[in-house]
Design a protein around this motif. Sequence first.
Motif, PDB file in Angstrom:
ATOM      1  N   LEU A 182       0.830  -1.203   0.000  1.00 39.51           N
ATOM      2  CA  LEU A 182       0.000   0.000   0.000  1.00 39.51           C
ATOM      3  C   LEU A 182       0.866   1.255   0.000  1.00 39.51           C
ATOM      4  CD1 LEU A 182      -2.713   1.521   0.347  1.00 39.51           C
ATOM      5  CD2 LEU A 182      -2.435   1.218   2.816  1.00 39.51           C
ATOM      6  N   GLY A 183       1.885   1.279   0.878  1.00 38.02           N
ATOM      7  CA  GLY A 183       2.748   2.456   0.960  1.00 38.02           C
ATOM      8  C   GLY A 183       3.506   2.713  -0.320  1.00 38.02           C
ATOM      9  N   PHE A 184       4.045   1.644  -0.937  1.00 37.33           N
ATOM     10  CA  PHE A 184       4.816   1.806  -2.161  1.00 37.33           C
ATOM     11  C   PHE A 184       3.950   2.291  -3.321  1.00 37.33           C
ATOM     12  CE2 PHE A 184       5.992  -0.211  -6.228  1.00 37.33           C
ATOM     13  CZ  PHE A 184       7.124   0.536  -6.507  1.00 37.33           C
ATOM     14  N   VAL A 185       2.783   1.680  -3.491  1.00 38.74           N
ATOM     15  CA  VAL A 185       1.902   2.062  -4.600  1.00 38.74           C
ATOM     16  C   VAL A 185       1.423   3.504  -4.437  1.00 38.74           C
ATOM     17  CG1 VAL A 185      -0.321   1.603  -5.699  1.00 38.74           C
ATOM     18  CG2 VAL A 185       1.182  -0.296  -5.097  1.00 38.74           C
ATOM     19  N   ALA A 186       0.969   3.865  -3.223  1.00 31.16           N
ATOM     20  CA  ALA A 186       0.463   5.217  -2.999  1.00 31.16           C
ATOM     21  C   ALA A 186       1.567   6.255  -3.144  1.00 31.16           C
ATOM     22  CB  ALA A 186      -0.166   5.303  -1.604  1.00 31.16           C
ATOM     23  N   LEU A 187       2.751   5.966  -2.603  1.00 33.61           N
ATOM     24  CA  LEU A 187       3.847   6.931  -2.681  1.00 33.61           C
ATOM     25  C   LEU A 187       4.332   7.100  -4.114  1.00 33.61           C
ATOM     26  CD1 LEU A 187       5.589   8.728  -0.882  1.00 33.61           C
ATOM     27  CD2 LEU A 187       7.188   6.840  -0.631  1.00 33.61           C
ATOM     28  N   THR A 188       4.424   6.003  -4.855  1.00 35.43           N
ATOM     29  CA  THR A 188       4.854   6.087  -6.244  1.00 35.43           C
ATOM     30  C   THR A 188       3.865   6.887  -7.076  1.00 35.43           C
ATOM     31  OG1 THR A 188       5.978   3.950  -6.090  1.00 35.43           O
ATOM     32  CG2 THR A 188       5.480   4.756  -8.290  1.00 35.43           C
ATOM     33  N   ALA A 189       2.561   6.592  -6.890  1.00 35.56           N
ATOM     34  CA  ALA A 189       1.540   7.322  -7.639  1.00 35.56           C
ATOM     35  C   ALA A 189       1.535   8.803  -7.271  1.00 35.56           C
ATOM     36  CB  ALA A 189       0.167   6.699  -7.372  1.00 35.56           C
ATOM     37  N   GLY A 190       1.708   9.107  -5.978  1.00 36.41           N
ATOM     38  CA  GLY A 190       1.718  10.500  -5.547  1.00 36.41           C
ATOM     39  C   GLY A 190       2.896  11.278  -6.097  1.00 36.41           C
ATOM     40  N   ILE A 191       4.087  10.666  -6.086  1.00 37.14           N
ATOM     41  CA  ILE A 191       5.278  11.335  -6.619  1.00 37.14           C
ATOM     42  C   ILE A 191       5.152  11.534  -8.124  1.00 37.14           C
ATOM     43  CG2 ILE A 191       7.743  11.026  -7.048  1.00 37.14           C
ATOM     44  CD1 ILE A 191       7.976   9.734  -4.326  1.00 37.14           C
ATOM     45  N   ALA A 192       4.678  10.515  -8.830  1.00 37.17           N
ATOM     46  CA  ALA A 192       4.520  10.638 -10.282  1.00 37.17           C
ATOM     47  C   ALA A 192       3.513  11.731 -10.626  1.00 37.17           C
ATOM     48  CB  ALA A 192       4.086   9.304 -10.862  1.00 37.17           C
ATOM     49  N   MET A 193       2.391  11.776  -9.897  1.00 35.28           N
ATOM     50  CA  MET A 193       1.396  12.803 -10.156  1.00 35.28           C
ATOM     51  C   MET A 193       1.965  14.191  -9.886  1.00 35.28           C
ATOM     52  SD  MET A 193      -2.416  13.176  -8.525  1.00 35.28           S
ATOM     53  CE  MET A 193      -2.949  11.690  -9.354  1.00 35.28           C
TER      54      MET A 193
END
Length: 224
Positions: A182-193
């Motif tokens: 959960l942390g990896f997916v959310a953090l990756t998506a947030g940084i990319a956005m």
Amino acid sequence: MTIIFIMAALSAFLVPLFGRALARRRGGSHGWAEMWWWVPLGGCLMMAALVVAGLESGQVPMVTIRGGLLTVALLVSSGWMVLRKQPRMDAARDILSWLTIVLLISSLIDPPAPTTGAVDTPWFILHFSLIFLGYGGMALSFVISAMFLVVRRRLKNKDLEGIGRLPSLDALDLLNFRSQSLGFVALTAGIAMGAFLLIESQGGRAAGDLTVWGPAGGDLAVGT
């Protein structure tokens, strides 16, 4: 007014912790300190603090230092509401409570620091929400990993006194995988956005800036 709600939330986590410690020392029942509603009460008070901070500053509270710390504290404490459904999670509750307390105290020390950019799109709010959700997942993963190491060491040393209060290695491994994912997916998506929002706001001028692509690329490298 924000500080009042933060202090109240801090008390909601400190009072039961000291109550349980005192009960263990005296060998008696935990009683009121064991009641399940202390963490939800602290969470509601933190949400109230975020709302008041937003009204006082006139912007999304997550873009300030105090609001960001409060948001992470709220997510960390919310992790206990998920873990409490699992057996033998008393130690996880105490660890998450202390981590929440540290974040709350930090939010009292650090003054609000408004950003210079305008927050006028739901995409920007989603970007910050994903970032903090990722931080919360990683913090929860850290706590579970620490518990895994403690339980494994005690089992290897055959130190079994009170081991029944701790969750099994299999349960900890599964929970760690879920929280880390959960942390990896959310953090990756947030940084990319955030990277694409910055590029769009600057008309493409930031596309060649390494400071834009560095965090996103680093985060992706960690996950591979």
